[in-house]
Design a protein around this motif. Structure first.
Motif, PDB file in Angstrom:
ATOM      1  N   ASN A   1      32.208  47.539  39.309  1.00  0.00           N
ATOM      2  CA  ASN A   1      32.108  46.145  39.706  1.00  0.00           C
ATOM      3  C   ASN A   1      31.960  45.262  38.457  1.00  0.00           C
ATOM      4  O   ASN A   1      31.025  45.439  37.671  1.00  0.00           O
ATOM      5  CB  ASN A   1      30.896  45.958  40.622  1.00  0.00           C
ATOM      6  CG  ASN A   1      30.914  44.636  41.342  1.00  0.00           C
ATOM      7  OD1 ASN A   1      31.398  43.640  40.828  1.00  0.00           O
ATOM      8  ND2 ASN A   1      30.358  44.623  42.546  1.00  0.00           N
TER       9      ASN A   1
ATOM     10  N   THR B   1      30.963  42.302  38.038  1.00  0.00           N
ATOM     11  CA  THR B   1      29.776  41.453  37.992  1.00  0.00           C
ATOM     12  C   THR B   1      28.486  42.264  37.917  1.00  0.00           C
ATOM     13  O   THR B   1      27.397  41.692  37.845  1.00  0.00           O
ATOM     14  CB  THR B   1      29.714  40.555  39.247  1.00  0.00           C
ATOM     15  OG1 THR B   1      29.586  41.377  40.409  1.00  0.00           O
ATOM     16  CG2 THR B   1      30.975  39.709  39.358  1.00  0.00           C
TER      17      THR B   1
ATOM     18  N   THR C   1      37.168  47.468  34.788  1.00  0.00           N
ATOM     19  CA  THR C   1      36.578  46.560  35.764  1.00  0.00           C
ATOM     20  C   THR C   1      37.637  45.920  36.667  1.00  0.00           C
ATOM     21  O   THR C   1      37.306  45.067  37.493  1.00  0.00           O
ATOM     22  CB  THR C   1      35.787  45.436  35.059  1.00  0.00           C
ATOM     23  OG1 THR C   1      36.663  44.753  34.144  1.00  0.00           O
ATOM     24  CG2 THR C   1      34.598  45.998  34.308  1.00  0.00           C
TER      25      THR C   1
END
Length: 202
Positions: free
Chosen positions: A56, A58, A96
């Motif tokens: 992920n 973030t 990512t």
């Protein structure tokens, strides 16, 4: 060259489910492990396992991702007590880009694991990282694209998920005897044959 010498040939793909369309990312974190079984199409020494996965963007994973190769138990489930080899992948080595179809390669060449044609194995992903947004995600399809294995999830005991398969590729190297070694083996067999023939003529 001695009889024990051999040549390791270049990599060959012995199992693969290369996804071009990803349905979702199967999350791997501290309370969910993921696995994918596969059947080896040829025998050889394991070199790399490649995975279509991402993290992920973030998130901030607190723990690396562990990639293990296991056997299957009598019930056809990944045998977590029968781990053949395990490697650790750092978070920064995992892309990512979401719903990734790119492969992240994990080097198993030093493990010297012999994979046998027709045998089933499982790739198991584990991590102690926390839940979203800090998790890892394994690109998975709901189109059941891989006929020779199945995906699993759970902790401790992994349960199958029919109709789903995650993206992977398993590479191995074939090992063949050197010509001198092959000659010594052949002459040994011929010698045994001659001894048997002589014993029969007496």
């Amino acid at each position: 060259m001695g009889a024990s010498q051999a040549t390791v040939k270049a990599d060959m793909v012995i199992a693969e489910n290369a996804l071009s369309i990803v349905s979702f990312g199967a999350a791997v974190f501290d309370t969910v492990d993921r696995a994918q079984s596969f059947t080896a199409t040829q025998s050889g020494k394991l070199t790399t396992i490649e995975l279509q996965l991402w993290r992920n963007p973030t998130g901030n994973p607190s723990d690396d991702l562990s990639v293990s190769l296991t056997t299957l138990n009598g019930a056809g489930l990944p045998d977590l007590t029968g781990v053949l080899a395990s490697r650790t992948v750092g978070a920064l080595d995992i892309p990512t880009d979401g719903f990734s179809t790119n492969f992240t390669s994990v080097d198993f060449s030093s493990s010297m694991i012999d994979l046998i044609a027709g045998e089933m194995y499982a790739i198991v992903l584990t991590s102690n990282t926390g839940s979203t947004p800090d998790w890892y995600l394994w690109s998975t399809s709901e189109l059941n694209p891989y006929a020779d294995g199945v995906s699993f999830f759970g902790i401790g005991v992994l349960s199958p998920i029919p109709g789903q398969d995650s993206g992977f590729r398993v590479n191995a190297a074939s090992v063949v005897p050197e010509p001198a070694s092959a000659f010594l083996m052949l002459t040994g067999v011929c010698g045994v044959g001659l001894l048997r023939r002589r014993s029969r003529t007496r």
